[in-house]
Design a protein around this motif. Structure first.
Motif, mmCIF file in Angstrom:
data_model
loop_
_atom_site.group_PDB
_atom_site.id
_atom_site.type_symbol
_atom_site.label_atom_id
_atom_site.label_comp_id
_atom_site.label_asym_id
_atom_site.label_seq_id
_atom_site.Cartn_x
_atom_site.Cartn_y
_atom_site.Cartn_z
ATOM 1 N N THR A 67 0.871 -1.188 0.000
ATOM 2 C CA THR A 67 0.000 0.000 0.000
ATOM 3 C C THR A 67 0.903 1.232 0.000
ATOM 4 O OG1 THR A 67 -0.116 -0.158 2.406
ATOM 5 C CG2 THR A 67 -2.007 -0.996 1.198
ATOM 6 N N ILE A 68 0.339 2.371 -0.370
ATOM 7 C CA ILE A 68 1.146 3.584 -0.313
ATOM 8 C C ILE A 68 0.370 4.698 0.386
ATOM 9 C CG2 ILE A 68 2.399 3.018 -2.443
ATOM 10 C CD1 ILE A 68 0.882 5.348 -3.751
ATOM 11 N N SER A 69 1.118 5.656 0.905
ATOM 12 C CA SER A 69 0.476 6.875 1.401
ATOM 13 C C SER A 69 1.392 8.041 1.072
ATOM 14 C CB SER A 69 0.183 6.778 2.896
ATOM 15 O OG SER A 69 1.364 6.957 3.610
ATOM 16 N N HIS A 70 0.897 9.239 1.211
ATOM 17 C CA HIS A 70 1.683 10.418 0.842
ATOM 18 C C HIS A 70 1.807 11.385 2.012
ATOM 19 C CE1 HIS A 70 0.878 8.899 -3.172
ATOM 20 N NE2 HIS A 70 1.889 9.644 -3.583
ATOM 21 N N ALA A 71 3.003 11.949 2.156
ATOM 22 C CA ALA A 71 3.213 13.009 3.147
ATOM 23 C C ALA A 71 4.058 14.064 2.466
ATOM 24 C CB ALA A 71 3.923 12.465 4.373
ATOM 25 N N GLN A 75 5.976 9.916 -1.631
ATOM 26 C CA GLN A 75 5.268 8.643 -1.513
ATOM 27 C C GLN A 75 5.973 7.747 -0.489
ATOM 28 O OE1 GLN A 75 3.913 6.306 -5.126
ATOM 29 N NE2 GLN A 75 5.597 5.015 -4.510
ATOM 30 N N SER A 81 1.808 -3.399 6.109
ATOM 31 C CA SER A 81 1.702 -2.308 7.106
ATOM 32 C C SER A 81 3.030 -1.777 7.643
ATOM 33 C CB SER A 81 0.827 -2.698 8.311
ATOM 34 O OG SER A 81 -0.411 -3.124 7.860
ATOM 35 N N ASN A 83 6.430 0.357 7.092
ATOM 36 C CA ASN A 83 6.970 1.354 6.163
ATOM 37 C C ASN A 83 8.354 0.895 5.701
ATOM 38 O OD1 ASN A 83 7.938 3.562 4.811
ATOM 39 N ND2 ASN A 83 7.279 5.062 6.329
ATOM 40 N N LEU A 117 -5.609 4.010 -7.735
ATOM 41 C CA LEU A 117 -5.057 5.333 -7.395
ATOM 42 C C LEU A 117 -5.380 6.338 -8.505
ATOM 43 C CD1 LEU A 117 -1.607 4.199 -5.995
ATOM 44 C CD2 LEU A 117 -3.256 5.602 -4.745
ATOM 45 N N HIS A 121 -7.746 9.760 -8.000
ATOM 46 C CA HIS A 121 -6.968 11.003 -7.825
ATOM 47 C C HIS A 121 -6.507 11.510 -9.184
ATOM 48 C CE1 HIS A 121 -6.368 10.055 -3.513
ATOM 49 N NE2 HIS A 121 -6.260 8.802 -3.940
#
Ligand code: DC
Length: 224
Positions: A67-71, A75, A81, A83, A117, A121
């Motif tokens: 999975t990915i998330s953005h901050a 990326q 789960s 990182n 994704l 988006h």
């Protein structure tokens, strides 16, 4: 459905730097699909799986949830789960990513994540088969390239800046092998989509390439 910009090309053409910049300028999400293949490669290395055992990898990766998330536009990649972002740039992972990405089950495993994704988006997505397979209806497709010596020099500089000692000659050799594997495989090989715009970055600055792509995007959107 989001607006989609697909950027494909060989290693070292400047895809991630450019895609990140274009995404920032347009306030789109930057999606680095290579990092997803790298996460699978990292998983295989951790599990001691051999790159030549495609069937076993095909089965085992069903347990590998990427999975990915953005901050702040960056990326982050999670494997079950955890990182794993900081483990993905080593030469060992680069090599294994190129090997495992030729396995059809691995490509299928990541396809839904990439397509969802882009559906949810506005994205600038970079990889090898984004314009040809993942987002065939992308509003803009770019095929980014540069001559092999320039690409090797850039990669060399990147590693030296990080304090990693390496030889430019070795990098060129490994890069050439990786290109051959990525372009020669049967499953979604690296190739330019028919409707992609070819941009050779050998003699262009990052700013020049970014501006060129933004101009192409604005032009496309005006016409549609
Ligand atoms: O862009 P990168 O160097 O991080 O990609 C790592 C490897 O993953 C590369 O050798 C080819 C593979 N890859 C792929 O097959 N398809 C993609 N869409 C992205 C990367």
């Amino acid at each position: 459905m989001g607006i989609n910009i697909a950027i494909d090309g060989p290693a070292g053409a400047g895809k991630s730097t450019i895609a990140r910049r274009v995404a920032k300028e347009l306030s789109f999400l930057y999606v680095d699909t290579g990092a997803m293949y790298r996460a699978i490669a990292y998983y295989c290395i951790q599990k001691g799986l051999s790159g030549s055992d495609g069937d076993r990898i095909g089965q085992q990766i069903q347990e590998a949830q990427v999975t990915i998330s953005h901050a702040e536009g960056e990326q982050m990649v999670f494997l079950n789960s955890e990182n794993v972002t900081s483990f993905l740039r080593s030469e060992e992972v680069s090599h294994m990513a190129s090997v495992v990405s030729a396995i059809p089950q691995v490509r299928r495993h990541l396809l839904a994540l990439q397509q969802s994704l882009a559906a949810n988006h506005n994205v600038v997505m970079d990889g090898r088969d984004i314009g040809t397979t993942i987002l065939p209806n992308a509003q803009l497709k770019i095929f980014l390239t540069a001559n092999p010596a320039t690409r090797a020099k850039r990669r060399y500089q990147e590693l030296i800046n990080k304090g990693v000692s390496c030889s430019e000659e070795e990098i060129l050799k490994e890069m050439t092998e990786r290109d051959e594997r990525d372009s020669g495989r049967e499953a979604s090989p690296l190739c330019q989509a028919e409707d992609a715009v070819l941009v050779d970055t050998s003699d262009l600055s990052i700013d020049e390439v970014t501006e060129r792509i933004i101009a192409l995007y604005r032009e496309k959107m005006k016409r549609s």
